[in-house]
Design an enzyme around this catalytic site. Sequence first.
Site, mmCIF file in Angstrom:
data_model
loop_
_atom_site.group_PDB
_atom_site.id
_atom_site.type_symbol
_atom_site.label_atom_id
_atom_site.label_comp_id
_atom_site.label_asym_id
_atom_site.label_seq_id
_atom_site.Cartn_x
_atom_site.Cartn_y
_atom_site.Cartn_z
ATOM 1 C CG MET A 17 -8.394 18.505 13.425
ATOM 2 S SD MET A 17 -6.870 17.663 13.026
ATOM 3 C CE MET A 17 -7.090 16.554 11.542
ATOM 4 C CB ALA A 81 -18.736 12.999 12.254
ATOM 5 C CB SER A 133 -5.593 9.759 9.922
ATOM 6 O OG SER A 133 -4.692 9.394 11.269
ATOM 7 C CE LYS A 205 -8.768 9.248 10.334
ATOM 8 N NZ LYS A 205 -9.492 9.155 11.388
ATOM 9 C CG HIS A 208 -6.276 5.239 10.601
ATOM 10 N ND1 HIS A 208 -6.528 6.048 11.536
ATOM 11 C CD2 HIS A 208 -4.977 5.230 10.115
ATOM 12 C CE1 HIS A 208 -5.437 6.486 11.880
ATOM 13 N NE2 HIS A 208 -4.658 6.340 11.089
ATOM 14 C CG ASN A 209 -9.968 6.506 13.515
ATOM 15 O OD1 ASN A 209 -9.060 6.843 12.597
ATOM 16 N ND2 ASN A 209 -10.781 7.603 13.964
ATOM 17 C CD GLU A 212 -6.453 6.647 16.101
ATOM 18 O OE1 GLU A 212 -6.143 6.970 15.215
ATOM 19 O OE2 GLU A 212 -6.993 7.105 17.257
ATOM 20 C CE1 TYR A 213 -11.041 4.555 18.788
ATOM 21 C CE2 TYR A 213 -12.140 3.269 20.424
ATOM 22 C CZ TYR A 213 -11.990 4.235 19.786
ATOM 23 O OH TYR A 213 -12.938 5.483 19.864
ATOM 24 N NE ARG A 311 -9.669 3.859 23.340
ATOM 25 C CZ ARG A 311 -9.629 4.858 22.334
ATOM 26 N NH1 ARG A 311 -10.164 5.815 22.289
ATOM 27 N NH2 ARG A 311 -8.522 4.621 21.252
ATOM 28 C CG HIS A 475 -31.345 -23.405 14.871
ATOM 29 N ND1 HIS A 475 -32.490 -22.435 14.380
ATOM 30 C CD2 HIS A 475 -31.378 -23.220 16.233
ATOM 31 C CE1 HIS A 475 -33.137 -22.024 15.420
ATOM 32 N NE2 HIS A 475 -32.367 -22.197 16.632
HETATM 33 C C1 6PG Z 1 -6.500 10.534 13.389
HETATM 34 C C2 6PG Z 1 -7.158 10.280 14.652
HETATM 35 C C3 6PG Z 1 -8.378 11.324 14.961
HETATM 36 C C4 6PG Z 1 -8.813 11.160 16.385
HETATM 37 C C5 6PG Z 1 -9.657 10.058 16.967
HETATM 38 C C6 6PG Z 1 -9.529 9.889 18.127
HETATM 39 O O1 6PG Z 1 -6.735 9.564 12.593
HETATM 40 O O2 6PG Z 1 -5.909 11.571 13.347
HETATM 41 O O3 6PG Z 1 -7.932 8.973 14.438
HETATM 42 O O4 6PG Z 1 -9.355 10.887 13.978
HETATM 43 O O5 6PG Z 1 -7.831 11.470 17.110
HETATM 44 O O6 6PG Z 1 -10.946 10.178 16.269
HETATM 45 O O7 6PG Z 1 -10.774 9.010 18.547
HETATM 46 P P1 6PG Z 1 -11.204 8.747 19.781
HETATM 47 O O8 6PG Z 1 -11.651 10.053 20.640
HETATM 48 O O9 6PG Z 1 -12.397 7.654 19.751
HETATM 49 O O10 6PG Z 1 -9.967 8.179 20.646
#
Ligand code: 6PG
Length: 503
Positions: A17, A81, A133, A205, A208-209, A212-213, A311, A475
Site C-alpha cells: 500500500m 495499525a 480504501s 473508514k 466503510h469496512n 464491506e463485510y 466469517r 426493572h
Molecule cells: C479497503 C479494505 C482494506 C482491507 C480490509 C480487509 O477498504 O481497501 O477494507 O482496508 O482489505 O481491511 O479486511 P479484512 O482482512 O478484515 O477482511
Amino acid sequence: MPQQPTADIGLIGLAVMGENLALNIADHGFKVAVYNRTTETMRQFIDKNPNTPGGLIACETIEQLVASIKRPRKFIILVKAGPAVDAVVKQLIDAGIATDDIVVDCGNSLWTDTIRREKEYADKCKFFGSGVSGGEVGARFGPSMMPGGDPDSWKHLKTIWEAVAAKVDAKTGTPIETAQPGKPVVGGVPCTAYLGPNGAGHYVKMIHNGIEYIDMQLICEAYFLMKNLLGMKAGELGDVFHQWNEGDLDSYLIQITADILKQPDPLHKGEFLVDYVLDTAGQKGTGKWTSVNALDMGIPANSIAEAVFARCLSALKDERIEASKHLVGPKSNFSGNKQELIAAVRDALYGSKICAYAQGFQLMREAQKEYKWKLNFSEIASIWRGGCIIRARFLQKITDAYTRNPNLVNLLLDPYFNEQIQKGQANWRKIVSLAAENGIAAPAFMSALAYYDGYRAARLPANLLQAQRDYFGAHTYERTDTPRGKFFHLDWPEPTRPQLNIG
Ligand code: 6PG
C-alpha cells in the site's frame, strides 16, 4: 552547507500500500521522500521506479526523511495499525519534527486510537487520521480517502489528497477509469473530503469496512443459494453476476465476484478455481470493531455483526465437517422456475444491501452525537462512489437521498429506497423462506429482513420482555396508556409451578 529540503511529503512504510500510494503521489508531480524500516526494501523500490513525474527521494534514516521535507512537513504513515503507529510517531518526534508538522496515519487504525494520539502528541506535532480504501490498485491509481483531524492541517493536505484520490464524473457519479503509471486522470470530482475533527476519518473508514463485510457476505449468500437450489456451476453464476453488474447492483464487489466465479482452476482443467478455495474466511478486525461499536452505542447493526459471525462460523471448518455427519436438516430441493429464482435472489440482495447501508449510516448518525462531529452523509456517500472497495452505482442514490434530506433518520425512509424495497420485498421474503425450507444458512439475508421488519414495526414483543425484567428484577416498565418517562413496578405474584399428577 546542508541541502535545502525539496520533498512535498514523506512516506513511511513501503509495504504494497505504501509503495503504491507513494507512486500515485509522485505521478501527480509531488516529490515524495520515502523511508522504510528495512533499507533494502526502500532501495529496491527506488531502483524499480527511477523516473516518476514528481520524483522519489531515498531516505535511509528517519533523520534524513525529516531533513528532506519542506515545512510544514507532511508525513504519511502506512504501517500496521496498533503499536507500530506510535513507534513511528515517537521516532519522528525523536528526529526533531516541529509542532506544526503534520503526521497522517493512513492505516486502518481504530478511531479511538486516533483521538488518543491527536491529544497525546499535541505538543509535538499535528497528528491526523485518514482512512484509505481501494486495496493495492486503489492506492496506486486512486483510492477513496477519508481524512479527519485538525482543520488547519487539512488545508495543507487537501491539494495532495484531492490529486491522488479516485475521480468520479461530476454529473453521473460514475468512476472515471482509470489512470496509468505516470498518467493520472485529469478532471472529475475527487473521492475525498474533510470529514471532521480527530477520529472522524478513521471512524468513517471503519464503517466503510463494516459495510464491506456485509456487502461481501450478501454476495456470497446469493452465490450459494443459486448454486445449491439451482445446481448452477461457477462459470454460469459468473454470467449472472456480470448481468447484475449492468443494473442497480453495479459495483466493484459484484464485478470482481463475476470475474472470480469465471476463473478456471490452474490445476484442474475444465474446473473453476472458486470450487477449490477452502471455505474459511479470515478477518483483520475492522468488521468486529464496527459491531462492537454498534453494541456499545445500542444501534441495531445486526447484519454487519452477522457478517462478522458468518466469517467466524466459516473458520470452524473442522467442527463443521464433524457436525455435518450428525446434524440433520432438509436436503436442497427446488423445482421452480430458474430465471424467476435468479431474479428473486437479485431482489433479496438489493433489499438486504439497502438495509446494510441503512445500518452503517445509522451508526455514523449516532457516533457523531457522541463525538460532536458534523458528518455530512451526502458527502460521505459521494466519496465512496469511486476508489473504495464498496464503490457502487447505488452510492449515487445514497448521495441523492442525503442531499434531498441531510437529516434523514434512516435510509429506509428515503422515498427511492422505500420504493425499491417495496418492489423487491416479496421476492426477498421468498428467498429467505426458501433458504430456511432448504436448510441453507443465509444469515445476512435473514438478518437484514429481520432488521427491516423490526424497524417498520410500531409494536414489538419487547412489552413482554420488559415485563419479564420487572418480574425477576424489579426493572420497572412504562405503560402504553401513560406518558413516556413514567415508570411502574408490579409486585408480581410468586412463580407458580404446575402440579404434576403422576401415577
Ligand atoms: C479497503 C479494505 C482494506 C482491507 C480490509 C480487509 O477498504 O481497501 O477494507 O482496508 O482489505 O481491511 O479486511 P479484512 O482482512 O478484515 O477482511
